[in-house]
Enzyme design. Structure first.
Site, PDB file in Angstrom:
ATOM      1  N   TRP A 128       0.836  -1.094   0.259  1.00  0.00           N
ATOM      2  CA  TRP A 128       0.082   0.072   0.068  1.00  0.00           C
ATOM      3  C   TRP A 128       0.898   1.058  -0.029  1.00  0.00           C
ATOM      4  CZ3 TRP A 128      -1.939   2.623   4.901  1.00  0.00           C
ATOM      5  CH2 TRP A 128      -3.017   3.607   4.552  1.00  0.00           C
ATOM      6  N   ASP A 208      -0.401  -5.264   9.812  1.00  0.00           N
ATOM      7  CA  ASP A 208      -1.497  -4.576   9.235  1.00  0.00           C
ATOM      8  C   ASP A 208      -2.786  -5.271   8.781  1.00  0.00           C
ATOM      9  OD1 ASP A 208      -3.125  -2.754   8.039  1.00  0.00           O
ATOM     10  OD2 ASP A 208      -1.706  -2.024   6.771  1.00  0.00           O
ATOM     11  N   LYS A 243     -13.269  -1.167   5.934  1.00  0.00           N
ATOM     12  CA  LYS A 243     -14.065  -2.034   4.839  1.00  0.00           C
ATOM     13  C   LYS A 243     -14.804  -3.128   5.652  1.00  0.00           C
ATOM     14  CE  LYS A 243     -10.011  -0.341   3.234  1.00  0.00           C
ATOM     15  NZ  LYS A 243      -9.828   0.562   2.345  1.00  0.00           N
TER      16      LYS A 243
HETATM   17  C1  LMR Z   1      -6.833   1.593  -0.565  1.00  0.00           C
HETATM   18  O1  LMR Z   1      -5.561   1.019  -0.989  1.00  0.00           O
HETATM   19  O2  LMR Z   1      -7.450   1.902  -1.969  1.00  0.00           O
HETATM   20  C2  LMR Z   1      -7.350   1.961   0.440  1.00  0.00           C
HETATM   21  O3  LMR Z   1      -6.714   1.489   1.328  1.00  0.00           O
HETATM   22  C3  LMR Z   1      -7.831   3.451   0.540  1.00  0.00           C
HETATM   23  C4  LMR Z   1      -6.616   4.254   0.965  1.00  0.00           C
HETATM   24  O4  LMR Z   1      -6.831   4.920   1.959  1.00  0.00           O
HETATM   25  O5  LMR Z   1      -5.582   4.460   0.394  1.00  0.00           O
END
Ligand code: LMR
Length: 392
Positions: A128, A208, A243
């Protein structure tokens, strides 16, 4: 002074929300930011949340401050779902705090690790994008290793190599389930091995868990976290309800610390409270209060679990349909069938991703990540043929 600041690029993922909104084409497909969508493309408020919010409106008698730890009833109500039947040796060793969303949980976990003297964090990439941004903001070095191999499976050799190269006292950040962005998770056997390796090396795991219940199920998705916590003396966990309770904009999350000696738990939490106070003072209450109400009411809990189950079932149906497409225009969709959660990465170039947006009104992250929840039985064929066309 302020005119010396350099322009920063907009967050690429969040910028997609606006780009998509501004696109007038009626057949546009949003595979960008990670929100769940129904087969009709909606992201409705959970029925269980609506009911809990109504109860909150009817019964809440004050909005006075709580404190930097937020709603401890919420923090404790989640614990059996995350940690399961806690082993007697873990009694008194785990406690948490509410945070603004999962991002607040990650931020606080990493800040706590840094404050405790952790010199660097290992993390599989891609990840992420905000993980790396938080490391940079906290000036904590991060050491990447490869998360997934070319064949769409976990790159265990890279992970083993990273743990071998790490020093005791380093941290390692792992996605508990539904890996973002790849959807490629560790199997239970792999988690067992990882837990043993981390414990043997003396690393601090930071887990996480942002998508519990959207992969294989609430219990199954906690397997890895519990396997690791059973082996190590200390760990940090960042949790998101954004989520699995559909609370995105209400920012509902938590951070938990597991310590070796129960006597140190209040000290660790006092550091969490100090960091939180300086950053956001206290987390927003409303969403966490609604989640607490659900988890303390068996009928609402059952309703929430049904709603979560139907989300997971739909995700599996979309993935099965993608896998059925096989190889199209050189893109192998079969791997997407065995991946978990909302996300998968398609091997597309930046140019192909832009062409999909420009010529086919299909929006996805620049990394090639798709949010498969944006696919429906009505648009999935168009999506598959468009990807095949740009890749031909
Ligand atoms: C995503 O990866 O799309 C979600 O976790 C939203 C975000 O805050 O990035």
């Amino acid at each position: 002074m302020l005119n010396t600041l350099a322009q920063q690029p907009a967050d690429a993922l969040l910028a997609l929300i606006k780009l998509y909104g501004d696109d007038p084409r009626t057949d546009k497909i949003d595979l960008g930011v990670g929100v769940y969508r129904t087969g009709q493309g909606a992201t409705p408020v959970f029925g269980a949340i609506k009911a809990a919010e109504q109860l909150l409106v009817d019964t809440q008698d004050s909005k006075s401050y709580l404190g930097p730890e937020g709603d401890m009833g919420f923090v404790h109500a989640l614990m059996p779902y995350i940690f399961g039947q806690v082993d007697p040796t873990m009694q008194g060793r785990i406690e948490g705090m509410q945070t603004p969303g999962g991002t607040g949980g990650v931020r606080l976990a990493i800040a706590l690790a840094k404050k405790a003297g952790c010199p660097r964090v290992w993390m599989g990439t891609p990840s992420w994008p905000n993980h790396a941004q938080i490391f940079a903001d906290l000036a904590l070095p991060f050491q990447p290793f490869n998360h997934a191999a070319r064949d769409g499976t976990v790159d265990m050799d890279a992970l083993r190599g990273a743990i071998a190269a790490a020093d005791p006292g380093d941290a390692i950040l792992l996605h508990g389930c539904c890996h973002n962005p790849t959807g490629i998770d560790y199997s239970p056997a792999q988690w067992d091995e990882i837990a043993a390796l981390i414990a043997a090396k003396g690393l601090l795991p930071i887990i996480d868990l942002a998508y519990q219940g959207l992969g294989e199920g609430m219990e199954e998705d906690a397997y890895g976290l519990r396997a690791v916590l059973a082996k190590v003396p200390e760990a940090l966990v960042a949790y998101s309800c954004d989520k699995n309770f559909g609370m995105y904009r209400d920012r509902v999350g938590a951070v938990y610390a597991m310590v070796a000696d129960p006597a140190t738990l209040p000290v660790v939490l006092s550091n969490g409270a100090t960091l939180a106070r300086a950053a956001w003072s206290m987390p927003p209450d409303h969403g966490a209060a609604a989640v607490r109400i659900i988890l303390n009411d068996p009928a609402l809990t059952a309703l929430w679990q049904d709603e979560l189950d139907s989300m997971r079932t739909r995700m599996r149906q979309v993935r099965a349909r993608l896998a059925e497409a096989g190889v199209q225009g050189g893109v192998d969709f079969t791997q997407l069938g065995s991946q978990n959660g909302l996300f998968s990465v398609l091997p597309l170039t930046s140019e192909q991703i832009l062409t999909l947006r420009r010529d086919h009104a299909i929006y996805m992250a620049g990394s090639g990540r798709i949010n498969a929840a944006g696919l429906t039985m009505a648009n999935i064929d168009k999506f598959i043929s468009a990807v095949a066309a740009v890749n031909a």
